[in-house]
Design a protein around this motif. Sequence first.
Motif, mmCIF file in Angstrom:
data_model
loop_
_atom_site.group_PDB
_atom_site.id
_atom_site.type_symbol
_atom_site.label_atom_id
_atom_site.label_comp_id
_atom_site.label_asym_id
_atom_site.label_seq_id
_atom_site.Cartn_x
_atom_site.Cartn_y
_atom_site.Cartn_z
ATOM 1 N N TYR A 21 -17.111 -2.432 69.580
ATOM 2 C CA TYR A 21 -15.762 -2.745 70.076
ATOM 3 C C TYR A 21 -15.863 -3.307 71.493
ATOM 4 N N HIS A 22 -15.229 -4.478 71.714
ATOM 5 C CA HIS A 22 -15.206 -5.090 73.053
ATOM 6 C C HIS A 22 -13.785 -5.286 73.573
ATOM 7 N N GLY A 23 -12.817 -4.782 72.854
ATOM 8 C CA GLY A 23 -11.431 -4.936 73.260
ATOM 9 C C GLY A 23 -10.587 -5.327 72.069
ATOM 10 N N ARG A 24 -9.309 -5.445 72.306
ATOM 11 C CA ARG A 24 -8.377 -5.763 71.227
ATOM 12 C C ARG A 24 -8.776 -7.062 70.532
ATOM 13 N N ASN A 25 -8.881 -7.013 69.214
ATOM 14 C CA ASN A 25 -9.255 -8.163 68.374
ATOM 15 C C ASN A 25 -10.582 -8.784 68.781
ATOM 16 N N ASP A 26 -11.481 -7.957 69.291
ATOM 17 C CA ASP A 26 -12.798 -8.448 69.714
ATOM 18 C C ASP A 26 -13.863 -7.439 69.316
ATOM 19 N N VAL A 27 -14.468 -7.652 68.163
ATOM 20 C CA VAL A 27 -15.588 -6.821 67.717
ATOM 21 C C VAL A 27 -16.781 -7.731 67.461
ATOM 22 N N ARG A 28 -17.979 -7.244 67.821
ATOM 23 C CA ARG A 28 -19.180 -8.067 67.711
ATOM 24 C C ARG A 28 -20.346 -7.223 67.223
#
Length: 391
Positions: free
Chosen positions: A6-13
């Motif tokens: 998880y890297h933030g809202r609507n940001d997964v990598r």
Amino acid sequence: MKALVYHGRNDVRVDNVPDPKIEEPGDVIVKVSSTAICGSDLHLLDGMMPTMKEGDILGHEFMGEVVEVGADVTKFKKGDRVVVPFTIACGHCDYCDDELYSLCDNSNPNAEIAKANLGHSISGVYGYSHALGGFSGGQAEYVRVPYADVGPIKVPESLSDEQSLFLSDIFPTGYMAAENANIQPGDTVAIWGCGPVGQFAIKSAWMLGARRVIAIDDVPERLDLAEREGKAETIRTVGRKDVYEKLMEMTNGKGPDSCIDAVGAECHGDTMFGKVVDKTKEVLHAPMSRPYVLQQIMMSCKKAGTVSIPGVYIGMVNELPFGAAMNKALKFNMGQTHVQRYLQPLMAKIEAGEIDPSFVITHRMNLEDAPKAYDIFKKKEDKCIKVVMNP
């Protein structure tokens, strides 16, 4: 190892992160063979769940092979194939003694964070915020599993990953939802939401003696699956007035005996009193869940009927017609799933051929493609109902 981070809202990598290690003598390390995206994972992606931090590893539906064993573990050995319940339970507190595993007093080390942000504390959950323990999830190549003698169940060689994986969450969740609906032989059960949990609630309602099952959604492929695999009647709209009128028509004005909310916090539809949820959330700076499904259920359920809520809600829910619910003497049962309670009996149903849980799978992808998988699942593209990923 590789893991979905998880890297933030609507940001997964998918990142390279350190391998997990044995931290307590009751731990095991599992090499993940299959993992899935759950509808409640979208609450993390959308930023609804507080206390997420950059770097958190997601995923609470997973299974695999035990590759390391803590000194106190007696139930498993290296090489055992296991499926892991999403709820983490100590096995010896008052709640665990009563088989209320999702309410465990000891497995969530961040109970005070949970109380401050959610108003309550429940058990730890894999990959689901620091309020629920800050545990790394199973959308990864490896995962640490605490309280191993209490949680996982060994999977027989006769069952494939795809038959077993959903014991981690959605099959027990759908079954407990039907159990909580207090279904009596001959009852009519209405189920809002034909996602994976809704599909298992449909199957489970039949197992528990329903005479009719009515499934409500507006996604064609989900409704088609509910009809084809679940043998359910369907209502192909989520409009408040349309759903109510159709249910009254189908039940001779009485309403369903039991109603199941398999949607939860981010439901779509038209609210009874005006769309003020987002504004209230903005003003109060508090988690807010949408009320549409619960409004429909409170108005549609028969007098003295039962409401079962497996759908995840976060924070407050505004605009509920609670007066109608009280005056109709509705009964409510809800909660996170006590997965450990259901593992053995539901495994037996799979082994006996009563159900093959793999019927919900529409997409099979590699872990490296997890961000794309989340996007497809969230947007319901390509007729996506359930994604299984293999590290």
